[in-house]
Design an enzyme around this catalytic site. Structure first.
Site, PDB file in Angstrom:
ATOM      1  N   ARG A 167      -7.091  12.811   0.623  1.00  0.00           N
ATOM      2  CA  ARG A 167      -5.951  13.263   1.533  1.00  0.00           C
ATOM      3  C   ARG A 167      -4.564  12.728   0.805  1.00  0.00           C
ATOM      4  O   ARG A 167      -3.680  13.314   1.053  1.00  0.00           O
ATOM      5  CB  ARG A 167      -6.287  12.908   2.867  1.00  0.00           C
ATOM      6  CG  ARG A 167      -6.125  11.644   3.088  1.00  0.00           C
ATOM      7  CD  ARG A 167      -5.876  11.388   4.567  1.00  0.00           C
ATOM      8  NE  ARG A 167      -7.318  11.355   5.410  1.00  0.00           N
ATOM      9  CZ  ARG A 167      -7.551  10.720   6.469  1.00  0.00           C
ATOM     10  NH1 ARG A 167      -6.801   9.972   7.223  1.00  0.00           N
ATOM     11  NH2 ARG A 167      -8.871  10.772   6.900  1.00  0.00           N
ATOM     12  N   HIS A 168      -4.802  11.770   0.196  1.00  0.00           N
ATOM     13  CA  HIS A 168      -3.570  11.150  -0.622  1.00  0.00           C
ATOM     14  C   HIS A 168      -3.889  10.905  -1.851  1.00  0.00           C
ATOM     15  O   HIS A 168      -3.091  11.581  -2.767  1.00  0.00           O
ATOM     16  CB  HIS A 168      -2.698  10.131   0.504  1.00  0.00           C
ATOM     17  CG  HIS A 168      -3.619   9.106   1.129  1.00  0.00           C
ATOM     18  ND1 HIS A 168      -4.664   8.307   0.384  1.00  0.00           N
ATOM     19  CD2 HIS A 168      -3.746   8.456   2.341  1.00  0.00           C
ATOM     20  CE1 HIS A 168      -5.131   7.547   1.366  1.00  0.00           C
ATOM     21  NE2 HIS A 168      -4.677   7.668   2.419  1.00  0.00           N
ATOM     22  N   THR A 201      -8.120   3.200   8.380  1.00  0.00           N
ATOM     23  CA  THR A 201      -9.269   2.427   8.488  1.00  0.00           C
ATOM     24  C   THR A 201      -9.245   1.705   9.848  1.00  0.00           C
ATOM     25  O   THR A 201      -8.611   0.764  10.090  1.00  0.00           O
ATOM     26  CB  THR A 201      -9.308   1.332   7.436  1.00  0.00           C
ATOM     27  OG1 THR A 201      -8.957   1.946   6.030  1.00  0.00           O
ATOM     28  CG2 THR A 201     -10.937   1.077   7.092  1.00  0.00           C
ATOM     29  N   HIS A 240       0.640   6.291   1.636  1.00  0.00           N
ATOM     30  CA  HIS A 240       1.887   7.374   2.253  1.00  0.00           C
ATOM     31  C   HIS A 240       2.737   8.109   1.529  1.00  0.00           C
ATOM     32  O   HIS A 240       3.325   9.030   2.081  1.00  0.00           O
ATOM     33  CB  HIS A 240       1.803   6.947   3.804  1.00  0.00           C
ATOM     34  CG  HIS A 240       0.811   6.448   4.636  1.00  0.00           C
ATOM     35  ND1 HIS A 240      -0.138   7.548   4.811  1.00  0.00           N
ATOM     36  CD2 HIS A 240       0.407   5.380   5.368  1.00  0.00           C
ATOM     37  CE1 HIS A 240      -1.283   6.916   5.392  1.00  0.00           C
ATOM     38  NE2 HIS A 240      -0.843   5.840   5.728  1.00  0.00           N
ATOM     39  N   HIS A 266      -3.367  -4.642   8.140  1.00  0.00           N
ATOM     40  CA  HIS A 266      -3.559  -3.784   8.982  1.00  0.00           C
ATOM     41  C   HIS A 266      -2.678  -3.700  10.101  1.00  0.00           C
ATOM     42  O   HIS A 266      -2.791  -4.727  10.846  1.00  0.00           O
ATOM     43  CB  HIS A 266      -5.152  -3.323   9.382  1.00  0.00           C
ATOM     44  CG  HIS A 266      -5.310  -2.006   9.685  1.00  0.00           C
ATOM     45  ND1 HIS A 266      -5.015  -1.218  10.794  1.00  0.00           N
ATOM     46  CD2 HIS A 266      -5.939  -1.068   8.795  1.00  0.00           C
ATOM     47  CE1 HIS A 266      -5.320  -0.124  10.705  1.00  0.00           C
ATOM     48  NE2 HIS A 266      -5.952  -0.017   9.486  1.00  0.00           N
ATOM     49  N   GLY A 267      -1.806  -2.843  10.277  1.00  0.00           N
ATOM     50  CA  GLY A 267      -1.026  -2.850  11.337  1.00  0.00           C
ATOM     51  C   GLY A 267       0.241  -3.871  11.342  1.00  0.00           C
ATOM     52  O   GLY A 267       0.941  -4.048  12.460  1.00  0.00           O
ATOM     53  N   GLU A 292     -10.928  -9.657   3.143  1.00  0.00           N
ATOM     54  CA  GLU A 292      -9.648  -9.082   3.691  1.00  0.00           C
ATOM     55  C   GLU A 292      -9.595  -9.159   5.402  1.00  0.00           C
ATOM     56  O   GLU A 292     -10.643  -8.285   5.779  1.00  0.00           O
ATOM     57  CB  GLU A 292      -9.100  -7.866   3.233  1.00  0.00           C
ATOM     58  CG  GLU A 292      -7.802  -7.540   3.900  1.00  0.00           C
ATOM     59  CD  GLU A 292      -7.182  -6.413   3.337  1.00  0.00           C
ATOM     60  OE1 GLU A 292      -7.245  -6.220   2.094  1.00  0.00           O
ATOM     61  OE2 GLU A 292      -6.206  -5.557   3.965  1.00  0.00           O
ATOM     62  N   GLU A 320      -8.610   0.452  -2.795  1.00  0.00           N
ATOM     63  CA  GLU A 320      -9.355   0.385  -1.617  1.00  0.00           C
ATOM     64  C   GLU A 320     -10.415   1.603  -1.788  1.00  0.00           C
ATOM     65  O   GLU A 320     -10.146   2.588  -2.290  1.00  0.00           O
ATOM     66  CB  GLU A 320      -8.545   0.724  -0.536  1.00  0.00           C
ATOM     67  CG  GLU A 320      -8.101  -0.442   0.170  1.00  0.00           C
ATOM     68  CD  GLU A 320      -7.259  -0.301   1.605  1.00  0.00           C
ATOM     69  OE1 GLU A 320      -7.528   0.646   2.268  1.00  0.00           O
ATOM     70  OE2 GLU A 320      -6.241  -0.817   1.636  1.00  0.00           O
ATOM     71  N   ASN A 335       1.013  -1.111   0.118  1.00  0.00           N
ATOM     72  CA  ASN A 335      -0.104   0.056   0.091  1.00  0.00           C
ATOM     73  C   ASN A 335       0.846   1.379  -0.145  1.00  0.00           C
ATOM     74  O   ASN A 335       1.600   1.491   0.971  1.00  0.00           O
ATOM     75  CB  ASN A 335      -0.908   0.145   1.023  1.00  0.00           C
ATOM     76  CG  ASN A 335      -1.967   0.890   1.215  1.00  0.00           C
ATOM     77  OD1 ASN A 335      -1.440   2.263   1.199  1.00  0.00           O
ATOM     78  ND2 ASN A 335      -3.248   0.894   1.669  1.00  0.00           N
ATOM     79  N   HIS A 369      -5.599   3.675  -1.609  1.00  0.00           N
ATOM     80  CA  HIS A 369      -6.818   3.822  -1.129  1.00  0.00           C
ATOM     81  C   HIS A 369      -7.587   5.411  -1.518  1.00  0.00           C
ATOM     82  O   HIS A 369      -6.796   6.278  -1.213  1.00  0.00           O
ATOM     83  CB  HIS A 369      -6.988   3.970   0.272  1.00  0.00           C
ATOM     84  CG  HIS A 369      -8.503   4.214   1.082  1.00  0.00           C
ATOM     85  ND1 HIS A 369      -8.329   3.888   2.433  1.00  0.00           N
ATOM     86  CD2 HIS A 369      -9.544   4.320   0.658  1.00  0.00           C
ATOM     87  CE1 HIS A 369      -9.701   4.031   2.814  1.00  0.00           C
ATOM     88  NE2 HIS A 369     -10.503   4.295   1.718  1.00  0.00           N
ATOM     89  N   HIS A 425       2.120   0.872   6.131  1.00  0.00           N
ATOM     90  CA  HIS A 425       2.709   1.874   7.075  1.00  0.00           C
ATOM     91  C   HIS A 425       4.038   1.517   7.295  1.00  0.00           C
ATOM     92  O   HIS A 425       5.072   2.347   6.944  1.00  0.00           O
ATOM     93  CB  HIS A 425       1.843   2.148   8.186  1.00  0.00           C
ATOM     94  CG  HIS A 425       2.466   2.834   9.233  1.00  0.00           C
ATOM     95  ND1 HIS A 425       2.477   4.296   9.184  1.00  0.00           N
ATOM     96  CD2 HIS A 425       3.177   2.754  10.488  1.00  0.00           C
ATOM     97  CE1 HIS A 425       3.196   5.003  10.159  1.00  0.00           C
ATOM     98  NE2 HIS A 425       3.461   4.105  11.125  1.00  0.00           N
ATOM     99  N   ARG A 456      -9.594   7.729  -0.987  1.00  0.00           N
ATOM    100  CA  ARG A 456     -10.441   8.358   0.130  1.00  0.00           C
ATOM    101  C   ARG A 456     -11.443   9.423  -0.418  1.00  0.00           C
ATOM    102  O   ARG A 456     -11.033  10.027  -1.191  1.00  0.00           O
ATOM    103  CB  ARG A 456      -9.676   8.682   1.405  1.00  0.00           C
ATOM    104  CG  ARG A 456      -8.510   7.839   1.999  1.00  0.00           C
ATOM    105  CD  ARG A 456      -7.862   8.357   3.286  1.00  0.00           C
ATOM    106  NE  ARG A 456      -9.051   8.329   4.269  1.00  0.00           N
ATOM    107  CZ  ARG A 456      -9.159   7.423   5.267  1.00  0.00           C
ATOM    108  NH1 ARG A 456      -8.632   6.243   5.347  1.00  0.00           N
ATOM    109  NH2 ARG A 456     -10.380   7.560   6.038  1.00  0.00           N
TER     110      ARG A 456
HETATM  111  N1  PXP Z   1      -5.732  -3.300   4.319  1.00  0.00           N
HETATM  112  C1  PXP Z   1      -6.551  -2.132   4.483  1.00  0.00           C
HETATM  113  C2  PXP Z   1      -8.240  -2.545   4.049  1.00  0.00           C
HETATM  114  C3  PXP Z   1      -6.304  -1.057   4.986  1.00  0.00           C
HETATM  115  O1  PXP Z   1      -7.381  -0.082   4.990  1.00  0.00           O
HETATM  116  C4  PXP Z   1      -4.971  -0.575   5.142  1.00  0.00           C
HETATM  117  C5  PXP Z   1      -4.629   0.722   5.473  1.00  0.00           C
HETATM  118  O2  PXP Z   1      -4.821   1.391   4.564  1.00  0.00           O
HETATM  119  C6  PXP Z   1      -4.026  -1.684   5.181  1.00  0.00           C
HETATM  120  C7  PXP Z   1      -4.613  -2.980   4.829  1.00  0.00           C
HETATM  121  C8  PXP Z   1      -2.697  -1.449   5.435  1.00  0.00           C
HETATM  122  O3  PXP Z   1      -2.500  -1.218   6.724  1.00  0.00           O
HETATM  123  P1  PXP Z   1      -1.114  -0.638   7.378  1.00  0.00           P
HETATM  124  O4  PXP Z   1      -0.813   0.751   6.613  1.00  0.00           O
HETATM  125  O5  PXP Z   1      -1.267  -0.435   8.876  1.00  0.00           O
HETATM  126  O6  PXP Z   1       0.009  -1.693   7.033  1.00  0.00           O
END
Ligand code: PXP
Length: 250
Positions: free
Chosen positions: A56-57, A108, A17, A198-199, A158, A77, A14, A50, A221, A52
């Site tokens: 914002r990005h 998210t 950022h 995520h995370g 997911e 996304e 992703n 994504h 991230h 949004r």
């Molecule tokens: N999957 C989804 C659906 C998300 O919304 C995000 C955050 O944009 C991610 C994965 C990636 O999460 P992270 O940036 O914490 O790795």
């Protein structure tokens, strides 16, 4: 058929950022195409962005440029907001991941309330199916939501790994790992492809890679942060190696 045990886990990177950095000063750089290419060199299997509601990005023109100029599949996304759905129909990415969106959130925060959104989802899924767009729903590891996703005949879910990634300690992480494992088993047996994200970070991804049936991890991230220190290609390669090493022991 879905992925059996032992199949390699794919890595979606992703790059939202990278665009956040660009938008912070309204410059033309960093160039997302170049970043996506470096991610590909490092072993990325897809690129995720994504679009949004507040832009914002990522902007529409980014999605268009990535669709036209990169070789990797693009995973878009998106929320169910009408103008975003309209843009997705125009842009026609090969796959989308539908997420809930809350303007004030930093990222998210939860999975989609699939059961509550069935009526909004149905027409959107129909129009995407007509365009050959594969759909994944971002869900919490909750039995009823996974069941509802399968009933909608989406391609994939997911799993939101935030509960595991943000666990307070090792025993909490192990508890959430088990919940995610059960959710992955359920989704797999319902015929859904299973993605997760995520995370996830360089520290917690190897235990996550031992979850059953995961086809793709989507990670943003941690990779973007590492890329500041080592460059995108190397940051992706390091993540991919960790996933492959751990995933081969599933
Ligand atoms: N999957 C989804 C659906 C998300 O919304 C995000 C955050 O944009 C991610 C994965 C990636 O999460 P992270 O940036 O914490 O790795």
């Amino acid at each position: 058929m879905n992925s059996p045990f032992g199949q390699k886990i794919l890595l979606g990177v992703n790059i939202d950022h990278i665009a956040t950095l660009r938008e912070a000063r309204g410059t033309l750089y960093p160039d997302l195409i170049q970043v996506a290419w470096l991610a590909q060199q490092g072993g990325a299997d897809n690129i995720t962005v994504h679009l949004r509601e507040d832009r914002r990005h990522i902007q529409e023109m980014d999605v268009r440029a990535l669709l036209d100029r990169i070789r990797l599949p693009l995973n878009l996304e998106m929320s169910l907001a009408a103008d975003i759905v309209e843009q997705a129909v125009l842009l026609r990415p090969p796959m989308v991941c539908i997420v809930p969106e809350n303007r004030a959130e930093r990222t998210t925060e939860s999975g989609l309330a699939v059961r509550a959104e069935v009526n909004r989802l149905r027409p959107v899924l129909e129009s995407f199916a007509a365009l050959g767009i594969r759909v994944s729903l971002f869900v919490d590891p909750v039995f009823e939501d996974i069941d509802a996703a399968a009933a909608l005949h989406v391609h994939a879910i997911e799993l939101h790994t935030g509960c595991y990634a943000n666990a307070r300690d090792a025993s909490d992480a192990a508890r959430y790992w088990k919940i995610l494992a059960q959710a992955a088993e359920q989704a797999f047996h319902l015929g859904l492809e299973v993605h997760a994200g995520h995370g996830l970070s360089y520290d917690n991804v190897q235990m996550a890679a031992r979850l059953p049936h995961i086809r793709t991890f989507n990670i943003g991230h941690a990779i973007v942060c590492e890329s500041v220190l080592t460059g995108m290609e190397s940051a992706v390669r390091r993540m991919k190696n960790l996933i492959e090493t751990a995933g081969s022991h599933r």
